[in-house]
Design a protein around this motif. Structure first.
Motif, PDB file in Angstrom:
ATOM      1  N   ASN A 226       0.828  -1.207   0.000  1.00 14.68           N
ATOM      2  CA  ASN A 226       0.000   0.000   0.000  1.00 14.68           C
ATOM      3  C   ASN A 226       0.860   1.254   0.000  1.00 14.68           C
ATOM      4  N   GLY A 227       2.013   1.169   0.666  1.00 13.85           N
ATOM      5  CA  GLY A 227       2.934   2.300   0.676  1.00 13.85           C
ATOM      6  C   GLY A 227       3.403   2.645  -0.725  1.00 13.85           C
ATOM      7  N   ALA A 228       3.663   1.613  -1.547  1.00  8.38           N
ATOM      8  CA  ALA A 228       4.083   1.836  -2.934  1.00  8.38           C
ATOM      9  C   ALA A 228       2.988   2.550  -3.719  1.00  8.38           C
ATOM     10  N   LYS A 229       1.730   2.209  -3.433  1.00 12.34           N
ATOM     11  CA  LYS A 229       0.604   2.870  -4.113  1.00 12.34           C
ATOM     12  C   LYS A 229       0.491   4.335  -3.684  1.00 12.34           C
ATOM     13  N   VAL A 230       0.702   4.577  -2.381  1.00 14.04           N
ATOM     14  CA  VAL A 230       0.659   5.958  -1.880  1.00 14.04           C
ATOM     15  C   VAL A 230       1.770   6.789  -2.515  1.00 14.04           C
ATOM     16  N   LEU A 231       2.934   6.188  -2.696  1.00 12.88           N
ATOM     17  CA  LEU A 231       4.050   6.883  -3.340  1.00 12.88           C
ATOM     18  C   LEU A 231       3.678   7.312  -4.753  1.00 12.88           C
ATOM     19  N   THR A 232       3.066   6.410  -5.499  1.00  9.08           N
ATOM     20  CA  THR A 232       2.640   6.726  -6.862  1.00  9.08           C
ATOM     21  C   THR A 232       1.632   7.871  -6.864  1.00  9.08           C
ATOM     22  N   THR A 233       0.651   7.778  -5.971  1.00  4.41           N
ATOM     23  CA  THR A 233      -0.380   8.819  -5.883  1.00  4.41           C
ATOM     24  C   THR A 233       0.222  10.168  -5.531  1.00  4.41           C
ATOM     25  N   SER A 234       1.147  10.176  -4.567  1.00  4.21           N
ATOM     26  CA  SER A 234       1.777  11.427  -4.132  1.00  4.21           C
ATOM     27  C   SER A 234       2.557  12.083  -5.262  1.00  4.21           C
ATOM     28  N   THR A 235       3.247  11.263  -6.046  1.00  4.32           N
ATOM     29  CA  THR A 235       4.030  11.792  -7.169  1.00  4.32           C
ATOM     30  C   THR A 235       3.116  12.351  -8.250  1.00  4.32           C
ATOM     31  N   LEU A 236       2.005  11.656  -8.513  1.00  4.98           N
ATOM     32  CA  LEU A 236       1.032  12.148  -9.488  1.00  4.98           C
ATOM     33  C   LEU A 236       0.402  13.462  -9.014  1.00  4.98           C
ATOM     34  N   VAL A 237       0.146  13.558  -7.715  1.00  3.68           N
ATOM     35  CA  VAL A 237      -0.403  14.792  -7.144  1.00  3.68           C
ATOM     36  C   VAL A 237       0.580  15.936  -7.349  1.00  3.68           C
ATOM     37  N   PHE A 238       1.859  15.660  -7.153  1.00  2.57           N
ATOM     38  CA  PHE A 238       2.896  16.693  -7.350  1.00  2.57           C
ATOM     39  C   PHE A 238       2.817  17.274  -8.754  1.00  2.57           C
ATOM     40  N   TYR A 239       2.813  16.411  -9.766  1.00  4.51           N
ATOM     41  CA  TYR A 239       2.806  16.903 -11.146  1.00  4.51           C
ATOM     42  C   TYR A 239       1.443  17.495 -11.519  1.00  4.51           C
ATOM     43  N   GLY A 240       0.381  16.944 -10.937  1.00  2.79           N
ATOM     44  CA  GLY A 240      -0.949  17.509 -11.174  1.00  2.79           C
ATOM     45  C   GLY A 240      -1.054  18.924 -10.635  1.00  2.79           C
ATOM     46  N   LEU A 241      -0.478  19.153  -9.450  1.00  2.00           N
ATOM     47  CA  LEU A 241      -0.492  20.499  -8.863  1.00  2.00           C
ATOM     48  C   LEU A 241       0.365  21.468  -9.670  1.00  2.00           C
ATOM     49  N   CYS A 242       1.435  20.962 -10.249  1.00  4.03           N
ATOM     50  CA  CYS A 242       2.272  21.821 -11.106  1.00  4.03           C
ATOM     51  C   CYS A 242       1.445  22.367 -12.270  1.00  4.03           C
ATOM     52  N   ILE A 243       0.631  21.496 -12.863  1.00  4.63           N
ATOM     53  CA  ILE A 243      -0.227  21.932 -13.973  1.00  4.63           C
ATOM     54  C   ILE A 243      -1.288  22.905 -13.465  1.00  4.63           C
ATOM     55  N   LEU A 244      -1.930  22.540 -12.349  1.00  2.00           N
ATOM     56  CA  LEU A 244      -2.989  23.383 -11.788  1.00  2.00           C
ATOM     57  C   LEU A 244      -2.472  24.771 -11.425  1.00  2.00           C
ATOM     58  N   PHE A 245      -1.342  24.832 -10.726  1.00  7.20           N
ATOM     59  CA  PHE A 245      -0.790  26.122 -10.296  1.00  7.20           C
ATOM     60  C   PHE A 245      -0.369  26.978 -11.490  1.00  7.20           C
ATOM     61  N   THR A 246       0.035  26.307 -12.567  1.00  9.84           N
ATOM     62  CA  THR A 246       0.414  27.042 -13.771  1.00  9.84           C
ATOM     63  C   THR A 246      -0.807  27.718 -14.394  1.00  9.84           C
ATOM     64  N   PHE A 247      -1.900  26.980 -14.511  1.00 11.80           N
ATOM     65  CA  PHE A 247      -3.091  27.538 -15.154  1.00 11.80           C
ATOM     66  C   PHE A 247      -3.858  28.481 -14.243  1.00 11.80           C
ATOM     67  N   LEU A 248      -3.563  28.448 -12.942  1.00  7.54           N
ATOM     68  CA  LEU A 248      -4.133  29.423 -12.020  1.00  7.54           C
ATOM     69  C   LEU A 248      -3.231  30.651 -11.895  1.00  7.54           C
ATOM     70  N   HIS A 249      -2.111  30.626 -12.659  1.00  4.02           N
ATOM     71  CA  HIS A 249      -1.129  31.722 -12.681  1.00  4.02           C
ATOM     72  C   HIS A 249      -0.432  31.914 -11.328  1.00  4.02           C
ATOM     73  N   LEU A 250      -0.381  30.848 -10.535  1.00  8.70           N
ATOM     74  CA  LEU A 250       0.422  30.880  -9.319  1.00  8.70           C
ATOM     75  C   LEU A 250       1.872  30.592  -9.650  1.00  8.70           C
TER      76      LEU A 250
END
Length: 309
Positions: A226-250
């Motif tokens: 389960n820890g390996a799955k959480v790691l994958t999710t956390s990394t995807l969240v990181f890159y997802g937030l990068c996209i979100l913050f870019t389009f929100l002009h943050l």
């Protein structure tokens, strides 16, 4: 030798040399967790205000490295009293056999680091940065230091996120611009996540020792699969937030160059998924995580600098 004899031949593990053990104990790559927040916070300030004071930046950088040295050495010292590092050959305390010496060296590193922060505050004529860094140090102490030992309760990643994300980056930003920024607070979440991932990866290979010492790390609570799955999710969240913050002009559109850090991120995820339950193989996942953290943080910092031009 017959085929049968070859099959039952014991596997002899290579005993690391003293040099390799000392390298593992000192952990030079881990000091990027001090470098990246200062670079990122400074780049944010420069990108938004155009202000850059090289003397403050360099002083802050060396101070942060010394404070991380204190944190690493003091953690080894405190762990030596709980027995959790009894099988850790590359513990500085185990290598020297002198826990009090390590304790005092760690305190000297802390004192020198704080002296640098004091100098920055004197130059600014403002003690805000000192207050933030003092709070960071206190939270860092609570990770392994008595009577708190919050790391043993599985709270290490939360402490790591707060101290190396919003607090450290706000400190670096303020040291340059002498004010705070809402966008920098949101952007600092990214560095908080990538730094916490390093600590998260460091638990996979020491589950048995953690259980014996009563340390309820996230991997002890979740299990390695389960820890390996959480790691994958956390990394995807990181890159997802990068996209979100870019389009929100943050963050500027140039920050999307952070996706050039995908190779070490993918390597980290695959390595942990394949070896999560094999301590001897998964133990280097934290160093792959360090590479992902360093390159992603560096690319984001460069994008912020380019945004000012």
């Amino acid at each position: 030798m017959s085929v049968a004899e070859e099959k039952i031949k014991p596997i002899v593990e290579e005993i690391p040399s003293k040099g390799k053990l000392w390298y593992a104990a000192i952990k030079p790559p881990m000091y990027t967790v001090a470098v990246i927040p200062i670079c990122f916070g400074t780049a944010l300030a420069y990108g938004e205000t155009g202000i850059f004071n090289p003397l403050i930046f360099v002083t802050f950088l060396f101070s942060a490295i010394l404070i991380i040295a204190w944190l690493n050495l003091s953690n080894d010292f405190f762990d030596s009293y709980t027995g959790i590092d009894v099988n850790k050959a590359h513990s500085v305390v185990n290598l020297t056999g002198n826990a009090p010496l390590i304790f005092w060296i760690s305190n000297i590193c802390l004192a020198l680091g704080l002296m640098g922060i004091i100098m920055i505050n004197l130059w600014l004529g403002d003690w805000t940065v000192m207050g933030l860094i003092f709070a960071c140090c206190f939270l860092g102490y609570t990770y392994q230091g008595p009577p708190f030992r919050f790391g043993y309760l599985g709270l290490g990643e939360i402490i790591c996120f707060i101290t190396f994300g919003p607090m450290a980056i706000a400190s670096a930003y303020y040291s340059q611009a002498q004010n705070f920024s809402v966008s920098s607070l949101w952007a600092s979440v990214l560095i908080g996540i990538s730094t916490s991932i390093i600590l998260f990866c460091s638990h996979f290979h020491q589950v048995e020792d953690d259980i014996k010492a009563g340390k309820k790390s996230p991997i002890v609570r979740l299990g390695t699969a389960n820890g390996a799955k959480v790691l994958t999710t956390s990394t995807l969240v990181f890159y997802g937030l990068c996209i979100l913050f870019t389009f929100l002009h943050l963050l500027p559109y140039s920050s999307l160059i952070v996706f050039l850090s995908l190779p070490p991120a993918i390597k980290m995820i695959n390595h942990v998924h394949e070896n999560h339950d094999r301590p001897s193989l998964v133990q280097n996942s934290k160093f792959i995580a360090v590479k992902y953290h360093f390159f992603s943080g560096l690319l984001l910092s460069v994008s912020l600098i380019l945004n000012n031009r």
